[in-house]
Design a protein around this motif. Structure first.
Motif, short mmCIF file in Angstrom:
data_model
loop_
_atom_site.label_atom_id
_atom_site.label_comp_id
_atom_site.label_asym_id
_atom_site.label_seq_id
_atom_site.Cartn_x
_atom_site.Cartn_y
_atom_site.Cartn_z
N SER A 1 -32.41 -84.52 -81.59
CA SER A 1 -32.76 -83.60 -82.66
C SER A 1 -33.58 -82.42 -82.38
O SER A 1 -34.34 -82.39 -81.47
CB SER A 1 -33.43 -84.59 -83.74
N SER A 2 -33.56 -81.35 -83.11
CA SER A 2 -34.35 -80.26 -83.21
C SER A 2 -35.77 -80.51 -83.64
O SER A 2 -36.85 -79.87 -83.54
CB SER A 2 -33.63 -79.19 -83.82
N ASN B 1 -25.07 -85.50 -80.45
CA ASN B 1 -25.31 -85.37 -81.90
C ASN B 1 -24.09 -84.79 -82.83
O ASN B 1 -23.59 -83.60 -82.57
CB ASN B 1 -26.54 -84.67 -82.32
N ARG C 1 -23.49 -83.99 -85.72
CA ARG C 1 -23.71 -83.18 -86.79
C ARG C 1 -24.37 -81.75 -86.56
O ARG C 1 -24.50 -81.08 -87.56
CB ARG C 1 -24.76 -83.99 -87.75
N CYS C 2 -24.51 -81.43 -85.30
CA CYS C 2 -24.96 -80.09 -85.19
C CYS C 2 -24.31 -79.81 -83.84
O CYS C 2 -24.46 -80.60 -82.90
CB CYS C 2 -26.53 -80.00 -85.35
N PRO C 3 -23.81 -78.18 -83.73
CA PRO C 3 -23.43 -78.06 -82.26
C PRO C 3 -24.59 -77.84 -81.17
O PRO C 3 -24.29 -77.48 -80.08
CB PRO C 3 -22.97 -76.88 -82.72
N SER C 4 -25.76 -77.61 -81.65
CA SER C 4 -27.10 -77.51 -80.65
C SER C 4 -28.28 -78.20 -81.23
O SER C 4 -28.41 -78.38 -82.32
CB SER C 4 -27.24 -76.01 -80.10
N VAL C 5 -29.13 -78.36 -80.32
CA VAL C 5 -30.42 -78.68 -80.58
C VAL C 5 -31.50 -77.61 -79.92
O VAL C 5 -31.20 -77.34 -78.81
CB VAL C 5 -30.77 -80.17 -80.36
N SER D 1 -32.12 -73.51 -76.79
CA SER D 1 -31.21 -74.08 -77.38
C SER D 1 -30.24 -74.96 -76.48
O SER D 1 -30.01 -74.31 -75.24
CB SER D 1 -30.52 -73.24 -78.17
N THR E 1 -26.77 -77.27 -75.95
CA THR E 1 -25.33 -77.58 -76.79
C THR E 1 -25.24 -79.14 -76.89
O THR E 1 -25.45 -79.60 -75.69
CB THR E 1 -24.34 -76.81 -75.93
N THR E 2 -24.71 -79.54 -77.95
CA THR E 2 -24.61 -81.02 -78.10
C THR E 2 -22.96 -81.29 -77.66
O THR E 2 -22.38 -80.53 -77.95
CB THR E 2 -24.99 -81.32 -79.42
#
Length: 162
Positions: free
Chosen positions: A20-21, A45, A47-51, A57, A59-60
């Protein structure tokens, strides 16, 4: 537990499910721990393309099956118990060899599955198993026990300073 730690940290790659971020979340803290120890880690993750972690940043990937080399990747899990079992099944099918279930990430069913299906399964609420006690009061946690695990595995590491 020593054998499980050795297996887990012998992998050349790591992934963090639940990355998570948000710096207040354990998924953020655990992913940062790998980065601070110069270990190659991928955030998982869906639900999001990156954290954003440590001012960068990353990439997830949406799940274990999307990892570059799942059979060479140990997986830290920081997801709610209902999500964890599904994640573990995907990880098993992808060929992940070892998992570390952080405190609060699993229920009895998830723990039983992990113990049965992976070469190594480290679980957050099992202090003292196999004669090797967790340092933290919550049980086995990468943030508390990870450096000792790296040493047991004979893995050279250097903690980055920010």
């Amino acid at each position: 537990m020593e054998a499980a730690l050795r297996t887990f940290f012998s992998s050349p790659r790591f992934a963090v499910a639940g990355a998570s971020s948000d710096p207040s979340k354990f998924g953020h803290k655990v992913f940062a721990w790998y980065l601070l120890h110069s270990l190659p880690a991928t955030p998982v993750n869906p639900r999001c393309p990156s954290v954003n972690v440590l001012s960068r940043s990353h990439t997830t990937v949406p799940g274990p099956s999307a990892l570059q080399s799942p059979s060479e990747t140990s997986l830290s899990v920081i997801t709610p118990p209902p999500v964890t079992l599904k994640l573990l099944k995907e990880a098993k099918e992808a060929g992940i060899p070892a998992v570390w279930l952080q405190p609060g990430s699993f229920d009895d069913e998830g723990l039983a599955y992990a113990r049965k299906e992976f070469k190594a399964a480290i679980a957050g609420m099992e202090p003292g198993t196999d004669g090797l006690a967790s340092v933290g009061g919550e049980g086995w946690c990468v943030l508390v026990d990870g450096e000792r695990g790296l040493s047991i595995a004979g893995r050279k590491w250097e903690r980055l300073k920010l």
